[in-house]
Design an enzyme around this catalytic site. Structure first.
Site, PDB file in Angstrom:
ATOM      1  N   ASP A 126      -0.322  27.923  53.447  1.00  0.00           N
ATOM      2  CA  ASP A 126      -1.756  27.703  53.625  1.00  0.00           C
ATOM      3  C   ASP A 126      -2.045  27.864  55.118  1.00  0.00           C
ATOM      4  O   ASP A 126      -1.744  26.982  55.920  1.00  0.00           O
ATOM      5  CB  ASP A 126      -2.117  26.293  53.139  1.00  0.00           C
ATOM      6  CG  ASP A 126      -3.573  25.930  53.427  1.00  0.00           C
ATOM      7  OD1 ASP A 126      -4.282  26.758  54.030  1.00  0.00           O
ATOM      8  OD2 ASP A 126      -3.985  24.813  53.065  1.00  0.00           O
ATOM      9  N   LYS A 177     -13.451  29.790  58.782  1.00  0.00           N
ATOM     10  CA  LYS A 177     -12.799  29.083  59.893  1.00  0.00           C
ATOM     11  C   LYS A 177     -12.283  30.067  60.942  1.00  0.00           C
ATOM     12  O   LYS A 177     -11.873  29.674  62.013  1.00  0.00           O
ATOM     13  CB  LYS A 177     -11.648  28.212  59.380  1.00  0.00           C
ATOM     14  CG  LYS A 177     -12.135  27.064  58.496  1.00  0.00           C
ATOM     15  CD  LYS A 177     -11.032  26.137  58.061  1.00  0.00           C
ATOM     16  CE  LYS A 177     -11.580  25.163  57.023  1.00  0.00           C
ATOM     17  NZ  LYS A 177     -10.556  24.266  56.474  1.00  0.00           N
ATOM     18  N   HIS A 211      -3.979  19.740  52.793  1.00  0.00           N
ATOM     19  CA  HIS A 211      -5.406  19.650  52.468  1.00  0.00           C
ATOM     20  C   HIS A 211      -5.514  19.551  50.941  1.00  0.00           C
ATOM     21  O   HIS A 211      -4.652  20.079  50.227  1.00  0.00           O
ATOM     22  CB  HIS A 211      -6.053  20.950  52.980  1.00  0.00           C
ATOM     23  CG  HIS A 211      -7.533  21.048  52.876  1.00  0.00           C
ATOM     24  ND1 HIS A 211      -8.177  21.318  51.697  1.00  0.00           N
ATOM     25  CD2 HIS A 211      -8.497  20.948  53.816  1.00  0.00           C
ATOM     26  CE1 HIS A 211      -9.488  21.382  51.933  1.00  0.00           C
ATOM     27  NE2 HIS A 211      -9.707  21.154  53.204  1.00  0.00           N
ATOM     28  N   GLN A 262      -5.948  26.781  58.486  1.00  0.00           N
ATOM     29  CA  GLN A 262      -6.165  26.101  59.761  1.00  0.00           C
ATOM     30  C   GLN A 262      -5.344  26.740  60.880  1.00  0.00           C
ATOM     31  O   GLN A 262      -5.736  26.673  62.041  1.00  0.00           O
ATOM     32  CB  GLN A 262      -5.766  24.624  59.585  1.00  0.00           C
ATOM     33  CG  GLN A 262      -6.454  23.664  60.507  1.00  0.00           C
ATOM     34  CD  GLN A 262      -7.955  23.691  60.367  1.00  0.00           C
ATOM     35  OE1 GLN A 262      -8.652  24.250  61.209  1.00  0.00           O
ATOM     36  NE2 GLN A 262      -8.476  23.111  59.320  1.00  0.00           N
ATOM     37  N   CYS A 288     -10.475  15.717  53.631  1.00  0.00           N
ATOM     38  CA  CYS A 288      -9.839  16.361  52.480  1.00  0.00           C
ATOM     39  C   CYS A 288      -8.331  16.150  52.481  1.00  0.00           C
ATOM     40  O   CYS A 288      -7.572  17.062  52.136  1.00  0.00           O
ATOM     41  CB  CYS A 288     -10.142  17.865  52.427  1.00  0.00           C
ATOM     42  SG  CYS A 288     -11.839  18.229  52.068  1.00  0.00           S
TER      43      CYS A 288
HETATM   44  C1  LIG Z   1     -10.295  24.208  55.178  1.00  0.00           C
HETATM   45  C2  LIG Z   1      -8.929  24.241  54.656  1.00  0.00           C
HETATM   46  C3  LIG Z   1      -8.654  24.713  53.385  1.00  0.00           C
HETATM   47  C4  LIG Z   1      -9.733  25.150  52.433  1.00  0.00           C
HETATM   48  O1  LIG Z   1     -10.560  26.149  52.951  1.00  0.00           O
HETATM   49  P1  LIG Z   1     -11.881  26.485  52.112  1.00  0.00           P
HETATM   50  O2  LIG Z   1     -12.586  27.478  52.934  1.00  0.00           O
HETATM   51  O3  LIG Z   1     -12.639  25.185  52.016  1.00  0.00           O
HETATM   52  O4  LIG Z   1     -11.444  26.960  50.810  1.00  0.00           O
HETATM   53  C5  LIG Z   1      -7.359  24.727  52.953  1.00  0.00           C
HETATM   54  N1  LIG Z   1      -6.374  24.311  53.744  1.00  0.00           N
HETATM   55  C6  LIG Z   1      -6.585  23.854  54.989  1.00  0.00           C
HETATM   56  C7  LIG Z   1      -5.423  23.427  55.821  1.00  0.00           C
HETATM   57  C8  LIG Z   1      -7.871  23.797  55.487  1.00  0.00           C
HETATM   58  O5  LIG Z   1      -8.088  23.325  56.708  1.00  0.00           O
END
Ligand SMILES: *Cc1c(COP(=O)(O)O)cnc(C)c1O
Length: 416
Positions: free
Chosen positions: A210, A236, A133, A213, A374
């Site tokens: 990260d 999320k 992302h 997700q 993104c």
């Molecule tokens: C949505 C997302 C982010 C960023 O999350 P934010 O709440 O917008 O900061 C980072 N990495 C992944 C894989 C995402 O799906």
């Protein structure tokens, strides 16, 4: 018509948690039909339990924290720190290793601007992948440009998996940080972190995962991943927006300089200098998102009612069902066939721009995301100007997919 007999022989797939638990879904109505929310990868809908906990806090327990000389402030501080313990328990970390931020994006920026800036030297390498992302791409690109680090991007295979032949070859003694998504927001690819993290450590690199997700799909567990940093986002994970998590190993956080400066992160301030607080406070400058932290704890309590294995299984059943049903839509191509994926599907429709499809679907009450998601470097690599993305949550069932397929047929008739 033949569709009806051949379609869901396996029967319907119910939501893991009924839609009624989510006020927006329970009350939604587009032209007399409920909204079909297939955009959980962008943000999840909020359960009533989260909204109620936040409301209770603001109505009965609200004050600023950490300056408590009166009981209300003491209680608010305790609720905020209890939320930290809830997050720590969820991830199997110590509370002192949990930093509250505003988002996963801010968590990653913190590591880039504190850890990387302080401990990497010119010529050192940061390794990411093509699945990232922008939140796990742009901050590394920027610090690399600013400080003379080298950004390396691991490729993906035809299937949309991380290329496991190429990856180890990109690791060397110059690699100081490996920053990878646990699940890709575009193709849903699950990255084999249990294999990759030891390789990165072997090379002497620190690893940031990260998990923005992955976590909502039941994949975020520090007992399985021995990573050094992990970033999450609350919205999320069925929690409020404006709250994120950074996990950092205690010894690393202790060595890191603060990034943002101000109140609440200091021990003492004199005209000639300032002593910073210990982690995690050192990284929480200013008034934090107190109500959002409390809401996130409620979301985690809610989320933990469901066994992660059940989430994985539910995702898999929905994916199988959706792949089957979408396969019958003429001109529709699903992008990627990763070995393992979370409940996210990206697809294109021949001769139809994703945004046009998205707006027509929207008018039918179907919420999907369209565009680059993104992840522009990935889209460039795939030679796509965007995709339509359907993503699943705890409230998703096979009926949502039926409504999507029905609406896609309509889109095709209008736009073809
Ligand atoms: C949505 C997302 C982010 C960023 O999350 P934010 O709440 O917008 O900061 C980072 N990495 C992944 C894989 C995402 O799906």
């Amino acid at each position: 018509m033949a569709k009806i007999t051949t379609a869901p022989q396996s029967g319907t797939i119910s939501p893991l948690i009924p839609r009624e638990a989510f006020p927006l879904l329970a009350n939604s109505d587009v032209a007399g039909r409920p909204v079909i929310y297939l955009d959980s990868a962008a943000s999840a809908q909020k359960p009533a339990a989260v909204l109620q906990r936040q409301r209770l806090f603001y109505e009965t327990g609200y004050a600023n924290i950490h300056r408590g000389v009166y009981p209300l402030s003491d209680a608010a501080t305790e609720a905020y720190e209890a939320a930290r313990r809830t997050v720590a328990g969820f991830l199997h970390a110590a509370p002192s290793e949990i930093v509250f931020t505003r988002s996963a994006t801010e968590s990653i920026n913190l590591v880039a601007n504190s850890y990387a800036t302080a401990f990497l030297r010119e010529g050192d390498e940061i390794l990411i992948s093509l699945l990232e992302h922008h939140a796990n791409f742009v901050p590394w690109q920027a610090v690399a440009q600013r400080h003379g680090f080298k950004l390396r991007v691991a490729p993906i295979s035809e299937s949309g998996d991380l290329d496991l032949e190429a990856f180890p070859k990109l690791l060397s003694s110059r690699t100081k940080l490996v920053c990878l998504t646990a699940a890709a927001n575009t193709l849903g690819t699950v990255t084999p972190l249990q294999r990759i993290i030891p390789m990165a450590h072997q090379a002497g690199a620190k690893v940031l995962v990260d998990a923005a997700q992955a976590a909502p799909h039941g994949l975020a567990d520090l007992q399985q991943w021995d990573c050094d940093f992990l970033a999450l986002t609350g919205h999320k994970l069925y929690g409020p927006d404006g709250i994120g998590i950074l996990f950092g190993k205690a010894d690393l956080l202790a060595a890191m300089p603060p990034w943002q400066l101000g109140g609440d992160m200091i021990r003492s301030v004199r005209i000639d200098g300032t002593d910073y607080a210990e982690p995690p406070q050192r990284f929480e400058a200013g008034t934090p998102p107190i109500g959002a932290a409390i809401g996130l704890a409620a979301a985690i309590d809610f989320f933990r009612q469901v066994d992660p294995a059940a989430i994985r299984e539910h995702d898999q059943r929905l994916l199988d069902y959706a792949l089957d049903r979408l396969g019958d839509v003429p001109g529709l191509t699903v992008i990627g066939r990763p070995a393992e994926r979370v409940g996210i599907l990206s697809f294109t429709m021949e001769g139809i721009h994703p945004h046009d499809a998205g707006s027509l679907l929207g008018a039918e009450g179907i919420c999907v995301r369209t565009g680059f998601h993104c992840a522009q470097p990935l889209m460039d690599h795939l030679g796509l100007s965007g995709t339509i993305r359907a993503s699943f949550g705890l409230y998703t069932g096979s009926e949502d997919i039926d409504r999507l397929v029905e609406a896609l047929e309509k889109v095709r008739q209008i736009l073809r």
